[in-house]
Design an enzyme around this catalytic site. Structure first.
Site, PDB file in Angstrom:
ATOM      1  N   CYS A  51      78.042  55.713  65.570  1.00  0.00           N
ATOM      2  CA  CYS A  51      78.025  54.246  65.644  1.00  0.00           C
ATOM      3  C   CYS A  51      77.457  53.640  64.373  1.00  0.00           C
ATOM      4  O   CYS A  51      77.696  52.467  64.075  1.00  0.00           O
ATOM      5  CB  CYS A  51      77.240  53.789  66.864  1.00  0.00           C
ATOM      6  SG  CYS A  51      75.543  54.408  66.903  1.00  0.00           S
TER       7      CYS A  51
ATOM      8  N   GLU B 115      72.267  50.400  73.362  1.00  0.00           N
ATOM      9  CA  GLU B 115      72.626  50.730  71.973  1.00  0.00           C
ATOM     10  C   GLU B 115      74.133  50.875  71.978  1.00  0.00           C
ATOM     11  O   GLU B 115      74.668  51.874  72.448  1.00  0.00           O
ATOM     12  CB  GLU B 115      71.917  52.013  71.537  1.00  0.00           C
ATOM     13  CG  GLU B 115      71.891  52.209  70.033  1.00  0.00           C
ATOM     14  CD  GLU B 115      73.129  52.912  69.513  1.00  0.00           C
ATOM     15  OE1 GLU B 115      74.026  52.200  68.986  1.00  0.00           O
ATOM     16  OE2 GLU B 115      73.209  54.133  69.626  1.00  0.00           O
TER      17      GLU B 115
END
Length: 497
Positions: free
Chosen positions: A302, A268
């Site tokens: 993010c 990720e």
């Protein structure tokens, strides 16, 4: 979890008591082990040291942690799914019971407002509840071979020992999002928390032990030498999977290491989320979504909105309203009542944000509010809205990881889509519009693993979290997140035999 009215006041005495109770060394084989060296964990709001934590020898302690995980793997894989489920459910209950400690600890070591820290406890705990329910529903299948008088039975096995590397910005939930499915699947784990924020993960280790996780099933190595730990463990053939949340640059290096051992990998990685305000957008909805999309977690996420592409027909009103709301944010230490924007995690984060703002201004952008660092102590930066931002500015290409909202006005929806996709990243996108056909056409064209439509927060334990392009590989959360920790195998046999 404590209701708002029942949350204990944050006092110096309470902080001292908490810091005196939390573990501060690596957790291996069910025990917190001694460490010769230490390093400080800083409070980013004050720049003062919270505690000194043990700095483990990456190779020695990392190998010991993997030894413990390997030794526990067979028994944990053979443990009944219902037993694993019950342990995860107890961990969920304990997390909520200890919410006051976890929330305060996260705010102290990372800086997010305390209210948001409580939200992370709820979100992080949910992965344990979700995977406690998934643990008893492992996938599989049975069927007849189409061209032969045979049956095909598909089963699932745990991958095996896992290295889980977690980031600093969500110190609890990024760990539970990896540990939850790993334990549900029957995998043992070695966790490497970020050096900036290791305390929440160490407290989680104590919580998992108290919940009944057997010794060696979950281990945690705290070290400043992240590279040595990952290279040591990923070169060991006993490790079977790596799960990493962090920058794309680091993820690429880990994938190179994973290639040598053909390790199952979940990545990720970075994001550069576009926020599209379409001609049909309701401005109230757009601003309501933009505020958490941009400023939640101090902008250090993010999934944070990185680029605001706003159609010219609604740009003036949206910009005015966003500036008004941004001015209402209260900057201060996250433990103080009323704070809605805490500090950046470290000094160099402020330096980068300042550089990005200056670059945008040099390219022709205007500062509509904010735009400057706040005098210390603490790593604070003003919540900022930039107008007239050209596409050549760095904020269009780089992940900001801070409270900057750059607005780029466009006349054409197709141009907005093209700009949104003009990046190597593809994690999260935000689309605001009231015309279903307009919204659907945009959604079908956006290169993104996740899309938030008319909302500013999209993460959910029941949803598959992950991106496309250089934003990563695999998914976390949902049933798909469990499958990342399982390997299918099939058995073929004659019918009736």
């Amino acid at each position: 979890m404590s209701a708002d009215s029942k949350r204990p006041a944050v006092t110096e005495e309470r902080i001292a008591d908490l810091l005196g109770r939390i573990p501060t060394t690596s957790f291996v084989g069910g025990e917190f082990i001694e460490a010769g060296r230490t390093f400080p964990v800083e409070n980013p709001a004050t720049e003062e040291t919270l505690v000194e934590v043990g700095d483990a020898d990456a190779a020695e302690v990392g190998t010991a942690a993997l030894d413990a995980a390997v030794a526990a793997q067979r028994d944990w894989a053979a443990t009944a799914p219902r037993t694993r489920s019950d342990i995860l459910r107890r961990a969920y209950d304990l997390l909520l019971e200890r919410a006051d400690d976890f929330a305060l600890l996260m705010t102290l070591e990372m800086g997010k407002p305390l209210e948001e820290a409580y939200g992370e406890v709820t979100y992080g705990a949910e992965f344990f509840r979700w995977y406690s329910e998934e643990a008893v529903r492992l996938p599989g299948g049975y069927g007849r071979a189409p061209s032969a008088d045979h049956t095909i039975t598909v089963g699932m096995r745990p991958v095996g020992p896992v290295l889980a590397i977690t980031p600093w910005n969500f110190p609890l939930s990024m760990g539970t999002r990896k540990v939850g499915p790993a334990l549900a699947a029957g995998c043992t784990v070695v966790v490497k928390p970020a050096g900036l924020t290791p305390l929440s993960m160490l407290l989680l280790m104590q919580t998992l032990k108290d919940a009944g996780v057997p010794d060696g099933v979950v281990n945690c190595v705290v070290t400043k030498d992240s590279g040595a730990l990952s290279s040591t463990l990923m070169a060991d053939p006993r490790l079977r999977k790596v799960s990493f949340t962090g920058s794309t640059a680091v993820g690429k290096e880990l994938l190179k290491l994973a290639a040598d051992g053909v390790l199952k990998s979940s990545m990720e990685l970075g994001g550069n989320a576009p926020f599209l305000v379409l001609p049909s957008a309701d401005i109230d909805t757009a601003v309501e979504a933009a505020m958490p999309a941009k400023f939640r977690n101090n902008g250090e996420a993010c999934t944070a909105a990185n680029r605001f592409y706003v159609h010219a027909s609604v740009a003036e009103e949206f910009t005015r309203r966003l500036v008004e709301e941004t001015k209402h944010l209260v900057v201060g230490p996250g433990v103080e009542d009323g704070t809605t924007m805490g500090p950046m995690v470290e000094a160099k984060a402020v330096d980068k944000i300042e550089e990005l703002v200056q670059d945008a201004v040099d390219c022709g952008a205007s500062v509509l509010t904010g735009g400057a660092r706040v005098d210390g102590p603490g790593h604070f930066f003003q919540p900022t809205v930039l107008g007239d931002v050209p596409r050549s500015a760095r904020v269009n290409r780089e992940e900001i990881f801070g409270p900057i909202a750059p607005i780029i006005v466009m006349d054409d929806v197709e141009e907005m889509i093209e700009a949104a996709n003009d990046t190597e990243f593809g994690l999260m996108s935000y689309v605001i519009g009231e015309d279903p056909a307009e919204v659907d056409a945009v959604v079908q064209s956006i290169e993104s693993g996740m899309l938030a439509i008319n909302v500013g927060v999209a993460s959910d334990a029941a949803a598959p979290f992950g991106g496309v392009k250089q934003s990563g590989l695999g998914r976390e959360g949902s049933a798909r997140g469990l499958e990342e920790y399982l390997e299918p195998f099939y058995m073929r046999r004659p019918v009736g035999r």
